[in-house]
Motif scaffolding. Structure first.
Motif, PDB file in Angstrom:
ATOM      1  N   VAL A   4       2.461   2.477 -11.050  1.00 58.31           N
ATOM      2  CA  VAL A   4       3.753   3.378  -9.212  1.00 58.31           C
ATOM      3  C   VAL A   4       4.879   3.616 -10.124  1.00 58.31           C
ATOM      4  N   ILE A   5       6.074   4.007  -8.994  1.00 57.48           N
ATOM      5  CA  ILE A   5       7.239   4.482  -9.156  1.00 57.48           C
ATOM      6  C   ILE A   5       8.320   3.408  -9.182  1.00 57.48           C
ATOM      7  N   PRO A   6       9.033   2.786  -9.782  1.00 57.95           N
ATOM      8  CA  PRO A   6       9.809   1.414  -9.473  1.00 57.95           C
ATOM      9  C   PRO A   6      10.595   2.012  -8.355  1.00 57.95           C
ATOM     10  N   GLY A   7      10.916   0.628  -7.699  1.00 59.04           N
ATOM     11  CA  GLY A   7      11.657   0.360  -6.854  1.00 59.04           C
ATOM     12  C   GLY A   7      10.976   1.042  -6.049  1.00 59.04           C
ATOM     13  N   PHE A   8       9.709   1.398  -5.215  1.00 56.09           N
ATOM     14  CA  PHE A   8       9.802   2.588  -4.372  1.00 56.09           C
ATOM     15  C   PHE A   8       8.633   0.979  -3.444  1.00 56.09           C
ATOM     16  N   ASP A   9       8.355   1.019  -1.945  1.00 62.57           N
ATOM     17  CA  ASP A   9       7.696   0.130  -1.685  1.00 62.57           C
ATOM     18  C   ASP A   9       6.520   1.224  -1.017  1.00 62.57           C
ATOM     19  N   TYR A  10       5.200   0.377  -1.596  1.00 63.70           N
ATOM     20  CA  TYR A  10       3.772   0.902  -0.695  1.00 63.70           C
ATOM     21  C   TYR A  10       3.062   0.616   0.328  1.00 63.70           C
ATOM     22  N   ARG A  11       3.437   1.528   0.935  1.00 65.70           N
ATOM     23  CA  ARG A  11       2.617   0.917   2.634  1.00 65.70           C
ATOM     24  C   ARG A  11       1.068   2.489   2.892  1.00 65.70           C
ATOM     25  N   ARG A  12       0.223   2.292   3.712  1.00 67.50           N
ATOM     26  CA  ARG A  12      -0.792   2.918   3.966  1.00 67.50           C
ATOM     27  C   ARG A  12      -0.700   3.525   5.496  1.00 67.50           C
ATOM     28  N   VAL A  13      -0.118   4.332   5.696  1.00 66.82           N
ATOM     29  CA  VAL A  13       0.391   5.292   7.411  1.00 66.82           C
ATOM     30  C   VAL A  13      -1.310   6.353   7.521  1.00 66.82           C
ATOM     31  N   PRO A  14      -1.212   5.518   9.108  1.00 63.94           N
ATOM     32  CA  PRO A  14      -2.343   6.279   9.645  1.00 63.94           C
ATOM     33  C   PRO A  14      -1.651   7.443   9.952  1.00 63.94           C
ATOM     34  N   ASN A  22      -1.405   7.199   1.749  1.00 60.56           N
ATOM     35  CA  ASN A  22      -1.480   6.044   0.534  1.00 60.56           C
ATOM     36  C   ASN A  22       0.283   6.441   0.726  1.00 60.56           C
ATOM     37  N   VAL A  23       2.128   6.075   0.965  1.00 65.56           N
ATOM     38  CA  VAL A  23       3.151   6.679   0.383  1.00 65.56           C
ATOM     39  C   VAL A  23       3.486   5.431  -0.107  1.00 65.56           C
ATOM     40  N   PHE A  38      -2.421  19.439  -8.223  1.00 69.49           N
ATOM     41  CA  PHE A  38      -3.490  19.293  -8.558  1.00 69.49           C
ATOM     42  C   PHE A  38      -2.924  19.242  -9.796  1.00 69.49           C
ATOM     43  N   PRO A  39      -3.817  18.350 -10.607  1.00 63.30           N
ATOM     44  CA  PRO A  39      -5.117  17.307 -10.989  1.00 63.30           C
ATOM     45  C   PRO A  39      -3.636  16.066 -10.359  1.00 63.30           C
ATOM     46  N   GLN A  40      -3.066  15.980 -10.199  1.00 58.96           N
ATOM     47  CA  GLN A  40      -2.336  14.912  -9.480  1.00 58.96           C
ATOM     48  C   GLN A  40      -2.548  13.772  -8.270  1.00 58.96           C
ATOM     49  N   THR A  41      -1.114  12.629  -8.064  1.00 54.55           N
ATOM     50  CA  THR A  41      -0.975  12.282  -6.822  1.00 54.55           C
ATOM     51  C   THR A  41       0.198  12.078  -7.125  1.00 54.55           C
ATOM     52  N   HIS A  42       0.834  11.147  -6.145  1.00 57.09           N
ATOM     53  CA  HIS A  42       1.736  11.579  -5.775  1.00 57.09           C
ATOM     54  C   HIS A  42       3.155  10.458  -6.877  1.00 57.09           C
ATOM     55  N   LEU A  43       2.280  10.054  -8.296  1.00 57.32           N
ATOM     56  CA  LEU A  43       3.861   9.984  -9.124  1.00 57.32           C
ATOM     57  C   LEU A  43       3.676  11.427  -9.842  1.00 57.32           C
ATOM     58  N   ILE A  59      10.214   9.789   0.587  1.00 55.78           N
ATOM     59  CA  ILE A  59       9.095   9.988   0.655  1.00 55.78           C
ATOM     60  C   ILE A  59       7.854  10.414   0.651  1.00 55.78           C
ATOM     61  N   CYS A  60       6.475   9.835  -1.185  1.00 55.83           N
ATOM     62  CA  CYS A  60       5.802  10.194  -1.172  1.00 55.83           C
ATOM     63  C   CYS A  60       4.771  10.013  -0.296  1.00 55.83           C
ATOM     64  N   PRO A  61       3.822  10.745   0.007  1.00 50.94           N
ATOM     65  CA  PRO A  61       2.202  10.304  -0.131  1.00 50.94           C
ATOM     66  C   PRO A  61       1.206  11.187  -1.043  1.00 50.94           C
TER      67      PRO A  61
END
Length: 301
Positions: A4-14, A22-23, A38-43, A59-61
């Motif tokens: 995860v990104i240290p210090g960031f809060d994770y949540r799911r947002v419709p 996932n953000v 591609f081929p990555q994620t918010h990380l 904000i990193c989704p």
């Protein structure tokens, strides 16, 4: 457990019917949304996001179809929505995400596939996107126009995933780590920029998302081209300050990247750099500095 990104809060947002993203969110101040490639994620934004969070809401989704976000089906030969992975649809996700988090206007930066979503958001939502950055990509219509002859081999994956549903998915699913790992190896200017645990997280995420990743690319050979062509024919342009940071692919493929982008943008800062494709991981201080400079620019009247 995935990094995860240290210090960031994770949540799911419709953000749409049956689709939640996932953000990761941190910081305070004017909002900046960062979209991965591609081929990555918010990380991929972990370093830049931490820098910007000192004085911005960052904000990193994970884009729909990627990472831990939802992956709606999108096969053109079924009754599912063939536009489920149109960049117009994915851009609407991001606008809905920001609004759900309390932001009606925000700056937007994207890399690779995320830059195509950001480009579409800038065209479709000009009063919502205050500033725009696109990293190492061309607009979809221009990308297809410049790929020709033997030089197009560099984009073989674009042609593979543009094929009708079935074969591309089966071929990639047969050896997903080899396929996705090929691009992590080939495109990295500095392999040390993607440590083993992050690389493993990227491969795990891609392995679980082959159909949706292919659908994203397939849309770029179909509905996304139609949307870009309609906008180009209608002289629709990006009106917010735009920064584009690219490798010098034009020298090899025979095009002027700055000129292609200038045709779309009223206020363009185009930069050619010597980093590899994964520039937010290879040169995060430079990318963060460029984004901060973008955020100080005023929209032209």
């Amino acid at each position: 457990m995935a990094p995860v990104i240290p210090g960031f809060d994770y949540r799911r947002v419709p953000v749409a019917d049956g689709v939640s993203l996932n953000v990761a969110v941190a910081g305070s101040g004017s909002p900046v949304v960062l979209l991965h490639g591609f081929p990555q994620t918010h990380l991929m934004w972990r370093h830049v996001a931490a820098d910007l969070a000192a004085d911005h809401t960052v904000i990193c989704p994970d884009l729909r179809g990627y990472g831990a976000s939802d992956k709606p089906p999108a096969n053109a030969d079924t009754d599912t929505d063939p536009a489920a992975y149109a960049k117009r649809t994915m851009a609407a996700d991001i606008v809905a995400l920001a609004r759900a988090l309390g932001h009606d206007r925000f700056a937007l930066a994207g890399h690779d596939r995320g830059a195509l979503v950001a480009f579409r958001a800038g065209l479709d939502h000009p009063d919502t996107i205050t500033h725009l950055a696109c990293l190492d990509v061309l607009p979809t219509l221009d990308m297809w126009d410049v790929l020709h002859g033997t030089t197009a081999a560099v984009g073989f994956h674009l042609f593979l995933m543009a094929q009708p549903p079935g074969l591309p998915e089966r071929m990639i699913a047969a050896c997903p780590d080899d396929f996705f790992g090929h691009f992590l190896d080939l495109w990295a200017g500095d392999p040390r920029a993607i440590p083993a645990e992050v690389r493993a997280a990227y491969l795990d995420a891609c392995r679980a998302a082959v159909p949706s990743i292919v659908a994203d690319y397939r849309a770029s050979a179909g509905v996304d081209v139609d949307h870009d062509r309609a906008d180009r024919d209608g002289a629709r342009r990006l009106t917010m300050p735009l920064t584009v940071i690219q490798q010098d692919w034009g020298a090899a493929l025979g095009y002027d990247a700055a000129a292609l982008w200038r045709a779309w943008a009223d206020d363009l800062d185009h930069r050619t750099v010597g980093y590899g494709h994964f520039m937010a991981e290879e040169a995060p201080a430079d990318i963060a500095k460029a984004l901060r400079e973008l955020l100080t620019r005023q929209r032209k009247l």
